[in-house]
Design an enzyme around this catalytic site. Structure first.
Site, PDB file in Angstrom:
ATOM      1  N   TYR A 162       0.820  -1.197  -0.262  1.00 46.39           N
ATOM      2  CA  TYR A 162       0.740  -0.250   0.103  1.00 46.39           C
ATOM      3  C   TYR A 162       0.815   0.876   0.187  1.00 46.39           C
ATOM      4  CZ  TYR A 162      -3.642  -2.599   1.207  1.00 46.39           C
ATOM      5  OH  TYR A 162      -4.679  -4.085   1.534  1.00 46.39           O
ATOM      6  N   SER A 188     -13.313  -5.164   1.336  1.00 49.07           N
ATOM      7  CA  SER A 188     -13.707  -4.019   0.482  1.00 49.07           C
ATOM      8  C   SER A 188     -15.061  -4.599   1.375  1.00 49.07           C
ATOM      9  CB  SER A 188     -13.994  -5.152  -0.728  1.00 49.07           C
ATOM     10  OG  SER A 188     -14.695  -4.538  -1.293  1.00 49.07           O
ATOM     11  N   LEU A 236     -17.393  -2.079   2.091  1.00 45.83           N
ATOM     12  CA  LEU A 236     -18.326  -1.275   1.378  1.00 45.83           C
ATOM     13  C   LEU A 236     -18.362  -1.737  -0.281  1.00 45.83           C
ATOM     14  CD1 LEU A 236     -18.461   1.558   3.916  1.00 45.83           C
ATOM     15  CD2 LEU A 236     -20.027  -0.590   3.582  1.00 45.83           C
ATOM     16  N   GLY A 292     -23.805   4.031  -1.496  1.00 50.87           N
ATOM     17  CA  GLY A 292     -25.604   4.264  -1.942  1.00 50.87           C
ATOM     18  C   GLY A 292     -24.726   5.918  -3.317  1.00 50.87           C
TER      19      GLY A 292
END
Length: 324
Positions: free
Chosen positions: A53, A212, A214, A221
């Protein structure tokens, strides 16, 4: 903050793990410090990172996230109160990849230096390395555990078959066993884990720290059409979710979020927190407000009817919903 046992490691972790993949990518170091401060103050002291990362960012070399976390722990003097999970194995360069004993030794020293610590709580095989014998990898981890540089080990992105093989090697040889699995798992991405590795984790008492959570923030949304793809660097990957099933999941999240007077992200995380066998799903944030949303999700209890509705909306042909 509620805590759960991580496999049989003896380590207790919060029911939510704070994702460090955004550090050095979508947030700079000062912002990362503010996010870490907010999470830590609420009891979210379990932080996930990796040596790779964020190598995908132009100009980065990998290790940026670990460096920021290390600088934060040094500045705050809180290392002993933080549980660090890092990973090794993804290719950083042609000569820096895999799970050989020699490479793991080099990689852990580099991670320890960046993290500014002398031990990593949970050290994970980021991806499977079929070119290296499982015995060799586990021997390397055994050496690190004996030396006090690693407390326990886990696997990430392992198939059920390879996870079983690794556990069998540990049982046969007495080498350290993987105490956790880090799979991709969320309301949308259910099939792969639920149809295979989930049963291995349950039967063997492994912790599960899913990533992951979400679905790259689709479950917030935020992304409902192609016009929304430009809202963030992750937007280009939203196309795979914009189908009948994805929109059905969003519609159900919308309804339950209105019922509980909260956001869709909190509902999606609360669903994960209620899954049987899930120890501590990973979720990241780029603003302090989003950190507060994560914290709120740990305090939200869904009704049985809410969980059933989400299960049904997200079920696939291969995996029908299983009541908790």
């Amino acid at each position: 903050m509620e805590k759960r046992q991580l496999g049989r490691s003896g380590i207790e972790v919060p029911i939510l793990c704070f994702g460090g993949n955004v550090f050095g990518w979508t947030v700079d170091e000062p912002t990362s410090f503010r996010l870490l401060d907010a999470a830590f103050a609420a009891g979210l002291n379990f932080i996930d990172t990796a040596d790779m990362y964020s190598i995908w960012v132009p100009g980065n070399q990998g290790g940026e996230s670990e460096t920021i976390i290390g600088n934060w722990m040094k500045a705050r003097g809180n290392r002993e109160k933080v549980i660090i999970a890092s990973k090794v194995g993804v290719e950083l360069s042609p000569d820096r990849k895999g799970l050989s004993k020699a490479y793991i030794r080099k990689a852990v020293e580099a991670s320890l230096k960046r993290l500014r610590t002398d031990y990593i709580d949970l050290y994970q095989s980021h991806i499977d390395d079929k070119a290296t014998a499982l015995e060799e990898t586990l021997e390397a981890y055994g050496d690190l555990i004996r030396e006090g540089k690693v407390r326990t080990i886990g696997a990430s992105n392992y198939s059920a078959e390879r996870l079983r093989e690794a556990l069998a090697v540990s049982a046969r040889t007495g080498l350290p066993r993987y105490e956790s699995l880090q799979p991709e798992y969320n309301l949308y991405d259910r099939e792969n884990f639920e149809s295979s590795a989930q049963q291995v984790c349950r039967s063997s008492g492994l912790g599960v720290i899913s990533y992951s959570s979400l679905a790259s923030r689709f479950l917030t949304g935020k992304y409902r059409s192609e016009h929304d793809f430009g809202k963030s660097p992750r937007g280009h990957g939203m196309g795979k979710y914009l189908n009948d099933r994805g929109l059905r999941i969003l519609k159900t999240l919308d309804r339950i979020a209105r019922k509980h007077k909260t956001g869709q992200a909190q509902i999606a995380l609360a669903w994960l927190l209620a899954r049987p066998g899930l120890t501590s799903p990973i979720a990241s944030a780029t603003t302090v407000e989003q950190v507060h949303d994560l914290i709120a999700a740990t305090k939200l209890t869904l009704e049985r009817s809410d969980i059933d509705a989400l299960d049904e909306a997200s079920a696939t042909k291969a995996v029908q919903f299983e009541p908790a």
